[in-house]
Scaffold this active site. Structure first.
Site, PDB file in Angstrom:
ATOM      1  N   GLY A  92       1.835  22.796  59.221  1.00 22.34           N
ATOM      2  CA  GLY A  92       1.671  24.241  59.068  1.00 22.34           C
ATOM      3  C   GLY A  92       0.222  24.643  58.862  1.00 22.34           C
ATOM      4  O   GLY A  92      -0.674  23.816  58.764  1.00 22.34           O
ATOM      5  N   GLY A  94      -2.481  25.271  56.915  1.00 24.29           N
ATOM      6  CA  GLY A  94      -2.956  25.044  55.549  1.00 24.29           C
ATOM      7  C   GLY A  94      -4.166  25.888  55.198  1.00 24.29           C
ATOM      8  O   GLY A  94      -4.443  26.157  54.038  1.00 24.29           O
ATOM      9  N   ARG A  95      -4.902  26.272  56.237  1.00 23.60           N
ATOM     10  CA  ARG A  95      -6.124  27.060  55.985  1.00 23.60           C
ATOM     11  C   ARG A  95      -6.275  28.133  57.063  1.00 23.60           C
ATOM     12  O   ARG A  95      -7.400  28.520  57.391  1.00 23.60           O
ATOM     13  CB  ARG A  95      -7.342  26.151  55.993  1.00 23.60           C
ATOM     14  N   LYS A 111      -9.113  31.078  60.841  1.00 20.46           N
ATOM     15  CA  LYS A 111      -9.188  29.690  60.362  1.00 20.46           C
ATOM     16  C   LYS A 111     -10.236  29.649  59.254  1.00 20.46           C
ATOM     17  O   LYS A 111     -11.331  30.197  59.432  1.00 20.46           O
ATOM     18  CB  LYS A 111      -9.627  28.823  61.546  1.00 20.46           C
ATOM     19  N   ARG A 174      -9.996  33.887  65.889  1.00 20.56           N
ATOM     20  CA  ARG A 174      -9.776  33.461  67.270  1.00 20.56           C
ATOM     21  C   ARG A 174      -8.575  34.156  67.885  1.00 20.56           C
ATOM     22  O   ARG A 174      -7.699  34.677  67.196  1.00 20.56           O
ATOM     23  CB  ARG A 174      -9.685  31.943  67.371  1.00 20.56           C
ATOM     24  N   ARG A 181       3.094  25.501  69.339  1.00 22.94           N
ATOM     25  CA  ARG A 181       2.644  24.143  69.636  1.00 22.94           C
ATOM     26  C   ARG A 181       3.860  23.261  69.883  1.00 22.94           C
ATOM     27  O   ARG A 181       4.979  23.636  69.506  1.00 22.94           O
ATOM     28  CB  ARG A 181       1.901  23.573  68.416  1.00 22.94           C
ATOM     29  N   ASP A 250       0.655  18.668  67.091  1.00 20.72           N
ATOM     30  CA  ASP A 250       0.420  20.003  66.521  1.00 20.72           C
ATOM     31  C   ASP A 250      -0.816  20.643  67.146  1.00 20.72           C
ATOM     32  O   ASP A 250      -1.083  21.818  66.908  1.00 20.72           O
ATOM     33  CB  ASP A 250       0.263  19.929  64.993  1.00 20.72           C
ATOM     34  N   ASN A 251      -1.558  19.895  67.946  1.00 17.31           N
ATOM     35  CA  ASN A 251      -2.734  20.454  68.605  1.00 17.31           C
ATOM     36  C   ASN A 251      -2.514  20.581  70.110  1.00 17.31           C
ATOM     37  O   ASN A 251      -3.475  20.615  70.877  1.00 17.31           O
ATOM     38  CB  ASN A 251      -3.964  19.583  68.326  1.00 17.31           C
ATOM     39  N   ASP A 260      -7.730  23.997  69.040  1.00 13.46           N
ATOM     40  CA  ASP A 260      -8.209  23.202  67.906  1.00 13.46           C
ATOM     41  C   ASP A 260      -9.368  22.284  68.265  1.00 13.46           C
ATOM     42  O   ASP A 260      -9.218  21.086  68.489  1.00 13.46           O
ATOM     43  CB  ASP A 260      -7.063  22.434  67.231  1.00 13.46           C
TER      44      ASP A 260
HETATM   45  P1  AMP Z   1      -6.271  19.961  62.239  1.00 12.75           P
HETATM   46  O1  AMP Z   1      -6.795  18.577  62.130  1.00 12.75           O
HETATM   47  O2  AMP Z   1      -7.328  21.020  62.080  1.00 12.75           O
HETATM   48  O3  AMP Z   1      -5.439  20.178  63.446  1.00 12.75           O
HETATM   49  O4  AMP Z   1      -5.328  20.172  60.978  1.00 12.75           O
HETATM   50  C1  AMP Z   1      -4.204  19.382  60.704  1.00 12.75           C
HETATM   51  C2  AMP Z   1      -3.462  19.937  59.524  1.00 12.75           C
HETATM   52  O5  AMP Z   1      -4.266  19.877  58.335  1.00 12.75           O
HETATM   53  C3  AMP Z   1      -3.049  21.396  59.635  1.00 12.75           C
HETATM   54  O6  AMP Z   1      -1.818  21.518  59.006  1.00 12.75           O
HETATM   55  C4  AMP Z   1      -4.145  22.119  58.900  1.00 12.75           C
HETATM   56  O7  AMP Z   1      -3.723  23.393  58.426  1.00 12.75           O
HETATM   57  C5  AMP Z   1      -4.426  21.168  57.756  1.00 12.75           C
HETATM   58  N1  AMP Z   1      -5.784  21.292  57.224  1.00 12.75           N
HETATM   59  C6  AMP Z   1      -6.942  20.847  57.785  1.00 12.75           C
HETATM   60  N2  AMP Z   1      -8.000  21.118  56.987  1.00 12.75           N
HETATM   61  C7  AMP Z   1      -7.520  21.771  55.896  1.00 12.75           C
HETATM   62  C8  AMP Z   1      -8.111  22.301  54.705  1.00 12.75           C
HETATM   63  N3  AMP Z   1      -9.426  22.245  54.477  1.00 12.75           N
HETATM   64  N4  AMP Z   1      -7.290  22.891  53.806  1.00 12.75           N
HETATM   65  C9  AMP Z   1      -5.968  22.960  54.011  1.00 12.75           C
HETATM   66  N5  AMP Z   1      -5.352  22.463  55.090  1.00 12.75           N
HETATM   67  C10 AMP Z   1      -6.109  21.873  56.026  1.00 12.75           C
HETATM   68 MG    MG Z   2      -4.627  21.710  64.364  1.00 15.99          MG
END
Ligand code: AMP
Ligand code: MG
Length: 507
Positions: A92, A94-95, A111, A174, A181, A250-251, A260
């Site tokens: 999900g 997260g940020r 983001k 964005r 996804r 998820d990407n 992403d």
């Molecule tokens: P990503 O590698 O950007 O595709 O992120 C993979 C997962 O990690 C997703 O669920 C993001 O929301 C979560 N995520 C990545 N960085 C952070 C962060 N700094 N704080 C909270 N969630 C994060």
């Molecule tokens: Mg991602």
């Protein structure tokens, strides 16, 4: 039409409304000292948003999610995902937050906007460097004609983000066809609620693949449409030397847009084993693996969709397997045609070459295989090219522009790239006998890409407060095919002391 105040911005909440089980209403964190770093005027105009207004405090409020129009319901989206092959049932946003859907149906998304219920251990934040990196690389991809999410703005928050070192924080705004996804479907499937899965599939069909609704088996047609979109997308990446770096499920989008931009980078010396991500130790997401990884991800999508494909599981598996079987020929065709176009041997990219011109290509031409006998010359030429590029570690972008010069009579530049100039000359003369079109080559082979050393230089300067190099790089890569005086350094490969480039994920 232009919009000059928040009250005239329209943001729908279709996702939140149709898929409430996958949406958690949430608010962006208030940035202590917001400061606009980059604004995409062209995209704003395309969306009917007034760029001048977006620069005002209220406009920046929209771009950071602290001022949203009445009726909008910002949500954190739920999704699952296979990360480096391991399944995580609850990832999900997260940020990140979906602010809502713009009038043209696309998502406006943030983001780096603070922790959400999906944040797990994360701080919910993002740093200036990685957000500007997504901005410049997604703009370059768009200019190269590769489907992608777009970057509307980057706003510095004035908050410090703690990574290996303290860094300035930022929020990226964005725009995407949607944020659905493969992992969204995996999440819905894992809930065991087939009604939710069906609603998600209907939502995806309506937004991205509407013709599937008319098919005898709409959900199978949806899957086939995603297979086709991803085969076309990954072929475009491969033809440009783009390494995504973190092709977790998820990407990978349902729309067929690239999403992403984390540890991504453009390959310089041609080598299928090219990896940039510091965490990709096994090379799972190496340049040359991307076509098979996409197929693997599509198999996970098929598994998630099984209950919608047929009441009998065995039949459902049969249908899914058949549909997935189309991926390889679709990919191979897009790749082969694209390569012929890069070589100036196919006037209109996308048009079918004469039957018999292409051999049965594998997912990637395998270096070292002897050419089959009786092949047509174009196919044999292509087969011989990639091993030659690899052997001489030739810059994948420079090569095709140098080759066009050979078609214009100057073999010097391309000869100089090879460790075996005589062999290269022999290859070039075989190629010239097929009468390549040099001008057509220059229209599709970029001169300017966001080279890794230029991106790093721009982000380092921006992190230290100087946006000049970043703004210039964005301007250059927005027009990738047209040579302009004074931009020689943007077309040159990295200096030898740049070393083994590494990129970092989740930053
Ligand atoms: P990503 O590698 O950007 O595709 O992120 C993979 C997962 O990690 C997703 O669920 C993001 O929301 C979560 N995520 C990545 N960085 C952070 C962060 N700094 N704080 C909270 N969630 C994060
Ligand atoms: Mg991602």
């Amino acid at each position: 039409m232009s919009i000059a105040s928040l009250s005239t911005v329209v943001l729908g909440n279709r996702f939140a409304h149709e898929l409430p089980e996958m949406a958690v209403a949430w608010q962006a964190a208030e940035p202590p000292e917001p400061h606009l770093l980059a604004l995409n005027d062209q995209l704003a105009a395309e969306l009917g948003l007034d760029a001048q207004w977006l620069r005002t405090p209220q406009g920046v409020g929209l771009l950071t999610g602290t001022a949203v129009p009445a009726g909008a319901t910002p949500v954190a989206q739920a999704y699952a995902g296979h990360q480096f092959g391991g399944f995580a049932p609850r990832l999900g946003d997260g940020r990140a937050l979906l602010l809502g859907e713009l009038p043209d149906g696309r998502d406006l998304h943030l983001k780096g906007s603070g922790r959400t219920p999906f944040a797990r251990g994360g701080d919910g934040l993002a740093a200036v460097g990685p957000m500007l990196r997504e901005y410049v690389i997604s703009e370059a991809m768009h200019a190269l004609g590769i489907p992608t999410t777009r970057s509307l703005a980057v706003v510095a928050t004035g908050r410090t983000v703690h990574r290996e070192t303290p860094l300035p924080g930022a929020v990226l705004a964005r725009v995407a066809a949607s944020h659905l996804r493969v992992g969204s479907f995996q999440y819905a499937r894992a809930t065991g609620d087939t009604g939710l899965l069906r609603r998600l599939a209907d939502h995806a069909i309506s937004r991205h693949h509407p013709s599937a609704a008319q098919a005898d088996r709409p959900y199978l047609a949806l899957f086939e449409a995603v297979v086709a979109a991803q085969a076309a997308l990954v072929a475009r990446w491969m033809l440009t030397g783009f390494v995504h770096g973190v092709m977790n499920t998820d990407n990978m989008t349902i729309s067929g847009e690239t999403i992403d931009y984390g540890p991504c980078a453009f390959m310089e010396a041609f080598d299928p084993a090219t990896v940039y991500s510091s965490i990709d130790h096994g090379g799972r997401y190496a340049y040359g693996n991307q076509p098979v990884v996409a197929e693997w991800n599509l198999a996970r999508l098929a598994e998630a969709l099984l209950p919608l494909l047929h009441d009998e599981q065995e039949q459902a598996v049969e249908l899914a397997t058949q549909a997935l079987g189309r991926y390889r020929p679709q990919y191979a065709r897009a790749w082969s045609q694209g390569l012929l176009a890069k070589l100036g041997l196919l006037a209109e990219p996308g048009l079918l070459a004469e039957p018999g011109l292409l051999a049965e290509p594998g997912l990637l031409a395998e270096p070292g295989l002897p050419p089959e006998t009786g092949k047509q010359p174009a196919s044999a030429l292509v087969d011989d090219l990639l091993p030659a590029l690899q052997e001489s570690r030739i810059d994948f972008t420079t090569f095709f522009r140098a080759l066009a010069e050979a078609a214009r009579g100057d073999i010097g530049p391309v000869r100089a790239l090879s460790v075996d100039p005589a062999a290269m000359e022999d290859w070039v003369s075989r190629w010239l006998s097929l009468t390549p079109d040099a001008d057509a080559m220059d229209r599709i082979n970029p001169l300017y890409i966001p080279r890794n050393h230029l991106v790093e230089e721009a982000l380092d300067a921006a992190t230290a407060g100087d946006l000049g190099p970043f703004s210039r790089l964005v301007e250059v890569v927005r027009e990738p095919f047209t040579r302009r005086d004074g931009l020689e350094r943007y077309a040159a490969a990295a200096p030898p002391d740049f070393g083994a480039y590494r990129t970092f994920c989740g930053t």
